[in-house]
Write a protein that holds these residues in place. Sequence first.
Motif, short mmCIF file in Angstrom:
data_model
loop_
_atom_site.label_atom_id
_atom_site.label_comp_id
_atom_site.label_asym_id
_atom_site.label_seq_id
_atom_site.Cartn_x
_atom_site.Cartn_y
_atom_site.Cartn_z
N SER A 187 20.46 52.96 -20.07
CA SER A 187 20.21 53.98 -19.06
C SER A 187 19.52 53.34 -17.85
N SER A 188 19.25 54.15 -16.84
CA SER A 188 18.54 53.64 -15.66
C SER A 188 17.16 53.12 -16.03
N VAL A 216 15.23 51.83 -10.79
CA VAL A 216 15.24 50.68 -11.71
C VAL A 216 14.20 49.67 -11.28
#
Length: 342
Positions: A187-188, A216
């Motif tokens: 995921s991010s 991120v």
Amino acid sequence: MFSPNKRADTINGILFVSLFALAAIQISQWSWIKHAGISPLIVGILLGILYANTLHHRLPEEWLPGISFSARKILRLAVILYGFYISIQEVLAIGWAGAGTAAIMMSSTLLLAYWLGVYLLGMDKQTALLTGAGSAICGAAAILAFEPVIKAKGHQTAAAVATVVLFGTISMLLYPMLFDLGILNLSSSGWGIYIGATVHEVAQVVGAASDIGQTVCDDAVIVKMTRVMLIVPTLLLVGWWWARQQIVETSNKRAPLTIPWFALGFLGVVLFNSLHLLPASRVEQLQQVDQFLLTMAMTALGMETSVKKLKGVGIKPFVLAALLFIWLIGGGYTMTYLLTWR
């Protein structure tokens, strides 16, 4: 070195190093160097090594204590002030997944570095630990912090820093490429944890993560700073272990315990910074002062390093760093996936 008849020469040596440090900071702002994620610390040690192998004979010998003071005493102050980059609130914000990944990757990488370096590659303990610290914690800053604890020499420090430059730069190119390929199921937030827990320098973390996204990048920097926080217990444990090693190797039951008091000072500054008693502008000024002092220390270490000594270290630090790099990529992904999977 600060006795009345030597004080002026020592101060001249310190000022000489500071001029090189100022030059390193200016050079690090050149667009292509900044884009490559090369910090002023790296530029500083390169300038120092260049000087040590070309014009060092022109320096008055009386100034040498000033260079030694910059490489050791100023270094300790710089490590303490590095705490102004971190707050407890930021560390807590990343949650258990981020903190757990950072702790596991830091400890496993350092232990793996010692085992591979000493027992597989036959390296000396100092170079193996310095190389491991650069990969496991926070690049050149961690190497500088480890140097006085394990009594490392300038050329060993320089060799370890060189591995950070090489593999940290590769990281900045590799991680965005892996993201674009879409072959890693993260995921991010997972990407932020992955990059922050495995890339060497803070600047290199920013370089790798910013190409993916701002969220991120923010998560990656916080995880990276968590790794930096772990330097305190790590230095205390390494100092205790190193003293035990000296007892075994020298058969001396009174081998002194090296307690890195500057690590405790670093923790104290982190706690103080977490109280937010200073305005943000003043904290930023202290960060700039610390960056300058770290650059001075790294430059002074470079000034004590000759190419002949570097050749004596050989290629083994790079082989070790390559093996650790493979572990950081594969092991880091595995740990991030397991701890962020839902």
